[in-house]
Write a protein that holds these residues in place. Structure first.
Motif, PDB file in Angstrom:
ATOM      1  N   PHE A  41       0.809  -1.218   0.000  1.00  0.00           N
ATOM      2  CA  PHE A  41       0.000   0.000   0.000  1.00  0.00           C
ATOM      3  C   PHE A  41       0.845   1.273   0.000  1.00  0.00           C
ATOM      4  O   PHE A  41       0.291   2.366   0.022  1.00  0.00           O
ATOM      5  CB  PHE A  41      -0.938   0.006   1.212  1.00  0.00           C
ATOM      6  CG  PHE A  41      -2.176  -0.811   1.028  1.00  0.00           C
ATOM      7  CD1 PHE A  41      -3.383  -0.206   0.686  1.00  0.00           C
ATOM      8  CD2 PHE A  41      -2.144  -2.187   1.179  1.00  0.00           C
ATOM      9  CE1 PHE A  41      -4.531  -0.962   0.503  1.00  0.00           C
ATOM     10  CE2 PHE A  41      -3.289  -2.960   0.997  1.00  0.00           C
ATOM     11  CZ  PHE A  41      -4.487  -2.343   0.654  1.00  0.00           C
ATOM     12  N   THR A  42       2.157   1.132  -0.034  1.00  0.00           N
ATOM     13  CA  THR A  42       3.033   2.299  -0.037  1.00  0.00           C
ATOM     14  C   THR A  42       3.475   2.625  -1.457  1.00  0.00           C
ATOM     15  O   THR A  42       3.488   1.746  -2.326  1.00  0.00           O
ATOM     16  CB  THR A  42       4.279   2.048   0.839  1.00  0.00           C
ATOM     17  OG1 THR A  42       5.077   1.025   0.232  1.00  0.00           O
ATOM     18  CG2 THR A  42       3.875   1.614   2.235  1.00  0.00           C
ATOM     19  N   SER A  85      -5.580   5.628  -1.631  1.00  0.00           N
ATOM     20  CA  SER A  85      -4.505   6.127  -0.780  1.00  0.00           C
ATOM     21  C   SER A  85      -4.299   7.627  -0.978  1.00  0.00           C
ATOM     22  O   SER A  85      -4.192   8.391  -0.002  1.00  0.00           O
ATOM     23  CB  SER A  85      -3.199   5.384  -1.072  1.00  0.00           C
ATOM     24  OG  SER A  85      -3.302   4.016  -0.742  1.00  0.00           O
ATOM     25  N   GLY A 147      -1.769   8.278   3.114  1.00  0.00           N
ATOM     26  CA  GLY A 147      -2.990   7.473   2.981  1.00  0.00           C
ATOM     27  C   GLY A 147      -2.694   5.993   2.867  1.00  0.00           C
ATOM     28  O   GLY A 147      -3.401   5.157   3.451  1.00  0.00           O
ATOM     29  N   GLY A 148      -1.634   5.650   2.119  1.00  0.00           N
ATOM     30  CA  GLY A 148      -1.266   4.245   1.960  1.00  0.00           C
ATOM     31  C   GLY A 148      -0.806   3.620   3.264  1.00  0.00           C
ATOM     32  O   GLY A 148      -1.070   2.446   3.523  1.00  0.00           O
TER      33      GLY A 148
END
Length: 211
Positions: A41-42, A85, A147-148
């Motif tokens: 998620f990054t 994200s 967000g991520g």
């Protein structure tokens, strides 16, 4: 290419099967999965494997499981991950407006080209344009990272608690099958030994009867 043979559904089933069969403690495998899902998620594109392995090592999780869990980030899911994200990050930062996944990845591509041009400008007369990267950082990268991180934490923890009982149940079932298989082999050997002992006794009786 990026598209696996048999499609992503078949690849997902294969990865799930491989994760369950890893020879390690269930909680270590689950920690590895948490690390891999979180990193996916990054916006650390190109560093997901290294990041997942490092995080799994810090958490004392299974490193191989963390690498396999980065499968969560793939060409199908990345647009959704990036969109949610960046939108969440901009909302947390108080930035107005919504960016589409196409805009996000276009900006990533342009930023990469701009960064490379600025590096090569050190050896030429072409001027560098760091102001564009400054805009990209605050408009896309920082919101994506923020967000991520939030979504990755929740998703990683969710993956941990969903995978742990599945892995534990699978390993217990496998151990039970191995014990049953071993018990059958031992019983078969004992039966064969008794049979051979019975034959030997019969031969002895026959020999005694002939005397």
């Amino acid at each position: 290419g990026l598209w696996p043979r048999g499609g992503w559904t078949r690849a997902a089933h294969y990865m799930k099967h491989r994760l369950r069969r890893l020879p390690d403690a269930p909680h270590r495998i689950a920690r590895g999965i948490l690390a891999g899902v979180f990193i996916s998620f990054t916006p650390l594109f190109g560093l997901h494997f290294a990041g997942a392995a490092l995080l799994a090592w810090i958490m004392r999780g299974n490193i191989l499981a963390s690498l396999m869990a980065t499968f969560v980030g793939n060409p199908i899911t990345f647009p959704f991950i990036a969109g949610f994200s960046v939108e969440l990050g901009n909302w947390l930062l108080g930035h107005p407006g919504v960016m589409s996944p196409l805009e996000i990845f276009t900006d990533f591509g342009l930023a990469s080209v701009e960064f490379w041009n600025n590096i090569t400008s050190l050896f030429s007369d072409v001027p560098a344009h760091w102001d564009r990267l400054h805009r990209f950082f605050f408009r896309v990268y920082l919101p994506f990272l923020l967000g991520g991180t939030v979504l990755g934490i929740f998703s990683g923890i969710g993956a941990y608690y969903m995978s742990l009982p599945v892995i534990l149940a699978y390993q217990n079932r496998r151990k039970k099958k191995l014990r049953e298989r071993l018990a059958k082999r031992i019983a078969a050997r004992e039966a064969e030994a008794e049979k051979q002992a019975g034959v030997a006794i019969s031969d002895d009786d026959a020999a005694i009867a002939k005397r």
